[in-house]
Design an enzyme around this catalytic site. Structure first.
Site, short mmCIF file in Angstrom:
data_model
loop_
_atom_site.label_atom_id
_atom_site.label_comp_id
_atom_site.label_asym_id
_atom_site.label_seq_id
_atom_site.Cartn_x
_atom_site.Cartn_y
_atom_site.Cartn_z
N LEU A 1 0.84 -1.20 0.00
CA LEU A 1 0.00 0.00 0.00
C LEU A 1 0.87 1.25 0.00
CD1 LEU A 1 -2.62 -0.98 2.75
CD2 LEU A 1 -3.15 -0.49 0.35
N ARG B 1 7.78 -14.65 25.30
CA ARG B 1 7.74 -14.70 23.83
C ARG B 1 9.05 -15.31 23.34
NH1 ARG B 1 3.25 -13.61 24.94
NH2 ARG B 1 1.82 -12.13 23.96
N VAL C 1 6.61 -5.10 20.83
CA VAL C 1 7.07 -4.68 22.15
C VAL C 1 8.51 -4.15 22.14
CG1 VAL C 1 7.73 -7.05 22.82
CG2 VAL C 1 7.19 -5.38 24.59
N ILE C 2 9.37 -4.72 21.32
CA ILE C 2 10.78 -4.26 21.31
C ILE C 2 10.85 -2.81 20.84
CG2 ILE C 2 13.01 -4.62 20.13
CD1 ILE C 2 12.59 -7.62 20.51
N TYR D 1 -6.99 -11.20 15.34
CA TYR D 1 -5.77 -11.36 14.53
C TYR D 1 -5.42 -12.85 14.39
CZ TYR D 1 -0.80 -11.45 13.40
OH TYR D 1 0.41 -11.73 12.83
N ILE E 1 6.57 0.40 29.46
CA ILE E 1 5.29 0.05 30.11
C ILE E 1 5.00 -1.41 29.81
CG2 ILE E 1 2.82 0.54 30.26
CD1 ILE E 1 3.45 3.37 29.18
N ALA F 1 1.87 -9.36 3.26
CA ALA F 1 1.04 -8.19 3.53
C ALA F 1 -0.01 -8.57 4.58
CB ALA F 1 0.35 -7.73 2.25
N ALA F 2 -0.11 -7.78 5.64
CA ALA F 2 -1.09 -8.09 6.68
C ALA F 2 -1.24 -6.94 7.65
CB ALA F 2 -0.65 -9.34 7.45
N SER G 1 1.25 -16.89 11.61
CA SER G 1 1.73 -16.34 12.88
C SER G 1 1.63 -17.38 13.99
CB SER G 1 0.87 -15.15 13.27
OG SER G 1 1.04 -14.83 14.63
C1 UD1 Z 1 3.43 -10.40 17.81
C2 UD1 Z 1 3.30 -9.66 16.50
C3 UD1 Z 1 2.37 -10.40 15.57
C4 UD1 Z 1 2.92 -11.80 15.40
C5 UD1 Z 1 2.98 -12.50 16.75
C6 UD1 Z 1 3.60 -13.89 16.63
C7 UD1 Z 1 3.50 -7.22 16.38
C8 UD1 Z 1 2.87 -5.91 16.63
N1 UD1 Z 1 2.78 -8.29 16.74
O1 UD1 Z 1 2.20 -10.36 18.58
O2 UD1 Z 1 2.31 -9.75 14.31
O3 UD1 Z 1 2.14 -12.53 14.50
O4 UD1 Z 1 3.82 -11.73 17.61
O5 UD1 Z 1 3.77 -14.45 17.88
O6 UD1 Z 1 4.59 -7.29 15.87
N2 UD1 Z 1 3.74 -5.50 25.60
C9 UD1 Z 1 4.03 -4.74 26.71
N3 UD1 Z 1 4.26 -3.40 26.53
C10 UD1 Z 1 4.24 -2.80 25.30
C11 UD1 Z 1 3.93 -3.60 24.16
C12 UD1 Z 1 3.68 -4.95 24.36
O7 UD1 Z 1 4.07 -5.24 27.84
O8 UD1 Z 1 4.48 -1.57 25.22
C13 UD1 Z 1 3.54 -6.95 25.78
C14 UD1 Z 1 2.23 -7.47 25.22
O9 UD1 Z 1 1.20 -7.35 26.16
C15 UD1 Z 1 2.61 -8.92 24.93
C16 UD1 Z 1 4.08 -8.85 24.55
O10 UD1 Z 1 4.56 -7.62 25.05
O11 UD1 Z 1 2.48 -9.72 26.08
C17 UD1 Z 1 4.32 -8.92 23.05
O12 UD1 Z 1 3.47 -7.98 22.44
P1 UD1 Z 1 3.62 -7.56 20.90
O13 UD1 Z 1 5.04 -7.24 20.59
O14 UD1 Z 1 2.60 -6.52 20.61
O15 UD1 Z 1 3.38 -8.90 20.12
P2 UD1 Z 1 2.33 -10.12 20.16
O16 UD1 Z 1 1.01 -9.68 20.65
O17 UD1 Z 1 3.01 -11.27 20.80
#
Ligand code: UD1
Length: 295
Positions: free
Chosen positions: A31, A201, A177-178, A135, A192, A68-69, A111
């Site tokens: 896109l 993870r 999260v990273i 998702y 946070i 794409a997703a 995923s």
């Molecule tokens: C992620 C991917 C998703 C992928 C999946 C495979 C993203 C956005 N999501 O989902 O596309 O298919 O892994 O396993 O790349 N968290 C915090 N603080 C923050 C952000 C997140 O504590 O500021 C926590 C979340 O609550 C979660 C963990 O970190 O427990 C991972 O979150 P996130 O990186 O958003 O990924 P997933 O939901 O695991």
């Protein structure tokens, strides 16, 4: 061999296209125009929700790598219709158009979210699929379409765990999260953590995912799914500590409400991918150090 990489401006897609363009006649579709110079001229802009566009872009293509997703679990709750359109409709459009135009191979990037909360760790590909979010449901639905169409086109399903790279977008609130943690510590703020931080993870560097996609392209079996991770489990609390150390931010992380549909533990069994020759090279601490300044 002509390869079409969808989602070519995205985190994984941009690396995949960059790698494949050296060896194959590879083009991308997205896109958005990519910000990466090396692939700027080989990415077509367009919307894969539009079947007429998909039909045109797939013509003459031998392999589609569908990246794409809509990738955010959180956003899938806010707008489940958008999630369905981008994750399910695009997949059916590509399969349907591809079959009509004689596509040879379809690599679907699913995923780890399809598994939901694990019954056992590490999670192998046969583990029950109980997605906890829209998702996860949309990604699993895409897999089902691949499976039932696999008689007509060779389809391989790839299930990446939590992918990270220097191309994560820290400005996007829906980034992984990273990126979120690095963005916070760079502003001298604590990360946070949603929930108690004991959720885990399997963080896998994008170079491993790209390596496996190349393997899947050559050796993936039709109708089969493959996990891509490292087999190592890291808690969100540990991750916060590593990133705070890197930035020399003192104190403790902040804690917020747990996210709806958040998986408690995640760690890949990668024996099946290993049988095809996959060996992960991710070194979480070292790779985080390397990407820290680039994000
Ligand atoms: C992620 C991917 C998703 C992928 C999946 C495979 C993203 C956005 N999501 O989902 O596309 O298919 O892994 O396993 O790349 N968290 C915090 N603080 C923050 C952000 C997140 O504590 O500021 C926590 C979340 O609550 C979660 C963990 O970190 O427990 C991972 O979150 P996130 O990186 O958003 O990924 P997933 O939901 O695991």
């Amino acid at each position: 061999m002509r390869i079409l990489v969808t989602g070519a401006s995205g985190q994984i897609g941009s690396y995949v296209l960059e790698r494949l363009a050296d060896e194959y006649d590879a083009v991308g579709v997205d896109l958005k125009v990519p910000t990466i110079k090396a692939i700027k001229d080989i990415v077509i802009r367009g919307d894969l929700r539009d079947f007429n566009f998909v039909r045109k872009v797939v013509r003459g293509v031998d392999v589609v790598i569908h990246l794409a997703a809509q990738v955010s679990v959180e956003n899938s709750w806010k707008d489940p219709v958008y999630d369905v359109e981008n994750n399910i409709m695009t997949t059916i459009n590509l399969l349907e158009a591809g079959i009509k135009t004689g596509l040879d191979r379809f690599i679907y990037i699913s995923s780890a979210a399809v598994y939901g909360d694990p019954h056992h760790i590490p999670i192998d590909e046969e583990h029950p699929k109980n997605p906890l979010s829209p998702y996860g449901v949309s990604k699993l639905t895409g897999e089902h379409y691949c499976r039932i169409f696999s008689e007509k086109v060779h389809t391989v399903i790839v299930r990446p765990f939590n992918v990270f790279s220097a191309r994560m977008d820290p400005a996007n609130p829906y980034s992984g999260v990273i990126a979120r943690f690095i963005s916070r510590v760079k502003q001298n703020l604590p990360p946070i953590i949603y929930g108690d931080g004991r959720q885990t993870r399997d963080f896998v560097h994008v170079k491993d995912v790209v390596n496996f996609i190349e393997i899947a392209l050559r050796k993936g079996k039709s109708g089969e799914a493959y996990n891509v991770g490292t087999g190592k489990e890291t808690s969100i609390l540990e991750l916060a500590e590593i990133i705070m150390d890197l930035a020399r931010v003192k104190g403790s992380p902040e804690f917020g409400k747990p996210r709806k549909g958040d998986i408690k533990r995640s760690c890949a069994d990668i024996s099946k991918a290993r049988k095809l020759g996959f060996e992960p090279e991710t070194d979480l601490k070292k790779d985080l150090k390397d990407i820290f300044d680039k994000i």
